[in-house]
Design a protein around this motif. Structure first.
Motif, mmCIF file in Angstrom:
data_model
loop_
_atom_site.group_PDB
_atom_site.id
_atom_site.type_symbol
_atom_site.label_atom_id
_atom_site.label_comp_id
_atom_site.label_asym_id
_atom_site.label_seq_id
_atom_site.Cartn_x
_atom_site.Cartn_y
_atom_site.Cartn_z
ATOM 1 N N ASP A 184 -21.622 -8.265 -0.979
ATOM 2 C CA ASP A 184 -20.337 -8.716 -1.491
ATOM 3 C C ASP A 184 -19.385 -7.560 -1.735
ATOM 4 O O ASP A 184 -18.159 -7.735 -1.731
ATOM 5 C CB ASP A 184 -20.527 -9.526 -2.779
ATOM 6 N N ARG A 185 -19.939 -6.364 -1.954
ATOM 7 C CA ARG A 185 -19.088 -5.185 -2.169
ATOM 8 C C ARG A 185 -18.701 -4.517 -0.853
ATOM 9 O O ARG A 185 -17.803 -3.686 -0.828
ATOM 10 C CB ARG A 185 -19.800 -4.177 -3.082
ATOM 11 N N PHE A 186 -19.415 -4.846 0.221
ATOM 12 C CA PHE A 186 -19.075 -4.279 1.523
ATOM 13 C C PHE A 186 -18.400 -5.338 2.389
ATOM 14 O O PHE A 186 -18.928 -5.809 3.393
ATOM 15 C CB PHE A 186 -20.316 -3.683 2.189
ATOM 16 N N SER A 187 -17.230 -5.699 1.931
ATOM 17 C CA SER A 187 -16.379 -6.637 2.644
ATOM 18 C C SER A 187 -14.938 -6.192 2.407
ATOM 19 O O SER A 187 -14.677 -5.318 1.580
ATOM 20 C CB SER A 187 -16.598 -8.075 2.140
ATOM 21 N N GLY A 188 -14.018 -6.776 3.116
ATOM 22 C CA GLY A 188 -12.626 -6.363 2.955
ATOM 23 C C GLY A 188 -12.389 -5.022 3.626
ATOM 24 O O GLY A 188 -12.964 -4.708 4.662
ATOM 25 N N GLY A 189 -11.573 -4.219 2.996
ATOM 26 C CA GLY A 189 -11.204 -2.945 3.595
ATOM 27 C C GLY A 189 -10.029 -3.101 4.544
ATOM 28 O O GLY A 189 -9.880 -4.124 5.215
ATOM 29 N N ASP A 190 -9.199 -2.076 4.595
ATOM 30 C CA ASP A 190 -7.972 -2.121 5.395
ATOM 31 C C ASP A 190 -7.882 -0.841 6.225
ATOM 32 O O ASP A 190 -7.494 0.214 5.718
ATOM 33 C CB ASP A 190 -6.757 -2.269 4.473
ATOM 34 N N GLY A 191 -8.262 -0.948 7.492
ATOM 35 C CA GLY A 191 -8.262 0.227 8.354
ATOM 36 C C GLY A 191 -6.878 0.796 8.575
ATOM 37 O O GLY A 191 -6.693 2.023 8.628
ATOM 38 N N THR A 273 -12.871 1.389 -2.653
ATOM 39 C CA THR A 273 -11.576 1.188 -1.996
ATOM 40 C C THR A 273 -11.463 2.032 -0.727
ATOM 41 O O THR A 273 -11.524 1.511 0.387
ATOM 42 C CB THR A 273 -10.431 1.545 -2.956
ATOM 43 N N GLN A 274 -11.321 3.340 -0.886
ATOM 44 C CA GLN A 274 -11.033 4.219 0.247
ATOM 45 C C GLN A 274 -12.135 4.210 1.300
ATOM 46 O O GLN A 274 -11.863 4.251 2.509
ATOM 47 C CB GLN A 274 -10.823 5.653 -0.252
ATOM 48 N N LEU A 275 -13.399 4.170 0.852
ATOM 49 C CA LEU A 275 -14.496 4.208 1.820
ATOM 50 C C LEU A 275 -14.505 2.951 2.688
ATOM 51 O O LEU A 275 -14.742 3.023 3.900
ATOM 52 C CB LEU A 275 -15.837 4.372 1.099
ATOM 53 N N LEU A 276 -14.243 1.802 2.083
ATOM 54 C CA LEU A 276 -14.184 0.563 2.854
ATOM 55 C C LEU A 276 -13.066 0.641 3.891
ATOM 56 O O LEU A 276 -13.244 0.247 5.049
ATOM 57 C CB LEU A 276 -13.956 -0.632 1.925
ATOM 58 N N ASP A 277 -11.908 1.149 3.484
ATOM 59 C CA ASP A 277 -10.792 1.319 4.419
ATOM 60 C C ASP A 277 -11.183 2.258 5.559
ATOM 61 O O ASP A 277 -10.822 2.030 6.722
ATOM 62 C CB ASP A 277 -9.570 1.881 3.704
ATOM 63 N N CYS A 278 -11.910 3.315 5.216
ATOM 64 C CA CYS A 278 -12.302 4.319 6.204
ATOM 65 C C CYS A 278 -13.227 3.710 7.258
ATOM 66 O O CYS A 278 -13.032 3.900 8.468
ATOM 67 C CB CYS A 278 -12.973 5.488 5.496
ATOM 68 N N LEU A 296 -28.783 4.858 4.602
ATOM 69 C CA LEU A 296 -28.028 3.720 4.081
ATOM 70 C C LEU A 296 -26.629 3.617 4.673
ATOM 71 O O LEU A 296 -26.103 2.512 4.864
ATOM 72 C CB LEU A 296 -27.947 3.814 2.554
ATOM 73 N N VAL A 297 -26.015 4.747 5.000
ATOM 74 C CA VAL A 297 -24.643 4.700 5.535
ATOM 75 C C VAL A 297 -24.582 3.949 6.861
ATOM 76 O O VAL A 297 -23.539 3.385 7.213
ATOM 77 C CB VAL A 297 -24.048 6.121 5.701
ATOM 78 N N LEU A 298 -25.679 3.930 7.602
ATOM 79 C CA LEU A 298 -25.706 3.172 8.853
ATOM 80 C C LEU A 298 -25.495 1.685 8.582
ATOM 81 O O LEU A 298 -24.747 1.002 9.283
ATOM 82 C CB LEU A 298 -27.042 3.395 9.564
ATOM 83 N N LEU A 299 -26.173 1.186 7.549
ATOM 84 C CA LEU A 299 -26.031 -0.216 7.178
ATOM 85 C C LEU A 299 -24.653 -0.496 6.589
ATOM 86 O O LEU A 299 -24.074 -1.571 6.808
ATOM 87 C CB LEU A 299 -27.122 -0.602 6.175
ATOM 88 N N GLU A 300 -24.121 0.469 5.833
ATOM 89 C CA GLU A 300 -22.779 0.287 5.277
ATOM 90 C C GLU A 300 -21.758 0.127 6.399
ATOM 91 O O GLU A 300 -20.892 -0.756 6.338
ATOM 92 C CB GLU A 300 -22.416 1.483 4.404
ATOM 93 N N THR A 306 -18.472 -2.003 11.886
ATOM 94 C CA THR A 306 -18.257 -0.786 12.664
ATOM 95 C C THR A 306 -19.517 -0.480 13.474
ATOM 96 O O THR A 306 -20.567 -0.191 12.903
ATOM 97 C CB THR A 306 -17.941 0.408 11.743
ATOM 98 N N PRO A 307 -19.443 -0.563 14.798
ATOM 99 C CA PRO A 307 -20.628 -0.286 15.613
ATOM 100 C C PRO A 307 -21.037 1.176 15.511
ATOM 101 O O PRO A 307 -20.222 2.044 15.170
ATOM 102 C CB PRO A 307 -20.185 -0.652 17.025
#
Length: 396
Positions: A184-191, A273-278, A296-300, A306-307
């Motif tokens: 639920d925390r790894f959703s959204g984000g604005d590239g 915030t920023q990491l999701l956008d990134c 873990l960053v692979l799953l994030e 992001t492939p």
């Protein structure tokens, strides 16, 4: 259930251990359990949802990002900790926290679990390079074996780490419990927001690395492979998000190779915030660490669609499944750069891999992993006469 966790690192110190602790503790609390974390005081404000006991600490000379807990400060408060009636202790790191955990477990009469997060056999040489690598590997194995055999249960994030510890001679029971994602925390984000904030054209092809800027992350290989990809696709931009002891080296290397227009360092990013956008801004995530116990960053990255192009070594072998959000590459600059270019040039293939990534990460939710962790705690308490709570008990 009341759980006392101990760690030599936690936010605002950003790394995988901090993330793992926070994710597990938040989910345990959501399910009605109580978690108290003993961690260093970094001298900086950091708000957190967890119950934190910040301990006065000293700087570590060889790594200014880290702190050394003052063990005596905690031991002087054993009576206060005893009143909290914890059911078990879970140590997260092998330094002062490990030895403090041993002392507290004896004094409080509690079972002791420890998570083995770091593959020291391939880690130490990057920080003590003046000693022969064979000596450091031997020391790491002996150190790891002694520590793991001194606790009641060891938790590891992947099967290769369990196998390594068994080869070392660890006899303690071991259970594999990867760190899950708080989906639920790894959703959204604005590239687009990230690109605009950093002056990056919205149509420019962008590859991303997120993680510590440290040599054990194999960033030298990653930079060489990306240099090769950039030579074939001059408009390609490589963004590196993170900080660490190899950051200055990486910056100098980029300058020396004439890649300053193609490689951007953005430092640590706010995870909410920023990491999701990134992640959302990137067309592709790249990774090549040899020392991950999980990755873990692979799953994030995959959770945000992001492939990935990555090598699959040690713990990442258990996370990555070729075609399910990732193209697995050899640790070979030609092969790695070819896979980067293959995806960058094929929008359809990239979109297909993106959807596969979103589907795949559903199997890695933190809720599922906490279920495994609670099974470990139940087995641990069942063998201990002092265990007070059943797994179903609430924090109250």
């Amino acid at each position: 259930m009341r759980i006392l966790m101990l760690s030599d690192v936690y936010f605002p110190r950003v790394n995988g251990v901090s993330t793992s602790i926070q994710s597990f503790a938040r989910e345990l609390q959501r399910q009605g359990h109580s978690v108290t974390l003993i961690a260093p005081d970094y001298g900086a404000d950091h708000s957190d949802e967890l119950e934190l006991l910040r301990v006065p600490s000293r700087k570590v000379i060889v790594d200014p990002e880290d702190r050394m807990l003052k063990m005596d400060w905690v031991l002087q408060r054993v009576d206060l900790l005893a009143k909290c009636e914890y059911d078990l202790i879970h140590v997260q790191t092998p330094f002062v926290a490990h030895y403090l955990g041993l002392k507290l477990a004896r004094q409080l009469g509690l079972p002791l679990a420890e998570t083995y997060h770091t593959y020291f056999e391939e880690y130490l040489y990057n920080y003590i390079s003046y000693l022969p690598r064979s000596w450091l590997r031997f020391a790491a194995r002996r150190f790891s074996t002694a520590q793991c055999n001194s606790v009641d249960h060891v938790v590891v994030p992947s099967a290769p780490i369990e196998q390594a510890l068994r080869r070392y001679g660890v006899k303690t029971p071991i259970t594999i419990v990867p760190t899950g994602l708080e989906l639920d925390r790894f959703s959204g984000g604005d590239g687009a927001r990230f690109r605009d904030a950093h002056g990056i054209d919205r149509d420019r092809p962008l590859a991303l690395y997120v993680g510590r800027m440290a040599h054990e992350k194999n960033i030298a290989f990653l930079l060489r492979a990306m240099k090769q990809a950039i030579r074939a696709m001059p408009e390609l931009l490589f963004v590196m998000a993170g900080e660490g002891p190899a950051e200055h080296w990486a910056w100098q290397w980029v300058e020396r190779e004439g890649l300053s227009d193609n490689v951007v360092f953005v430092g640590y990013l706010d995870r909410a915030t920023q990491l999701l956008d990134c992640y959302r801004a990137a067309d592709l995530f790249v990774f090549a660490s040899r020392t991950e116990t999980q990755g873990l960053v692979l799953l994030e990255a995959m959770a945000l669609g992001t492939p990935v192009v990555s090598t699959a070594v040690l713990g990442t072998k258990t996370v990555l499944c070729d075609g399910r959000g990732v193209l697995i590459a050899k640790e070979n600059e030609d092969d790695f750069s070819a896979k980067v270019l293959q995806l960058m040039r094929d929008d359809t293939a990239r979109q297909t891999l993106s959807q596969a990534a979103l589907d795949y990460v559903q199997d890695w939710s933190i809720g599922r992993m906490v279920e495994r962790k609670l099974e470990v705690y139940a087995r641990l308490l069942a063998t201990q006469p002092n265990g007070r709570a059943a797994i179903g008990d609430s924090a109250g």
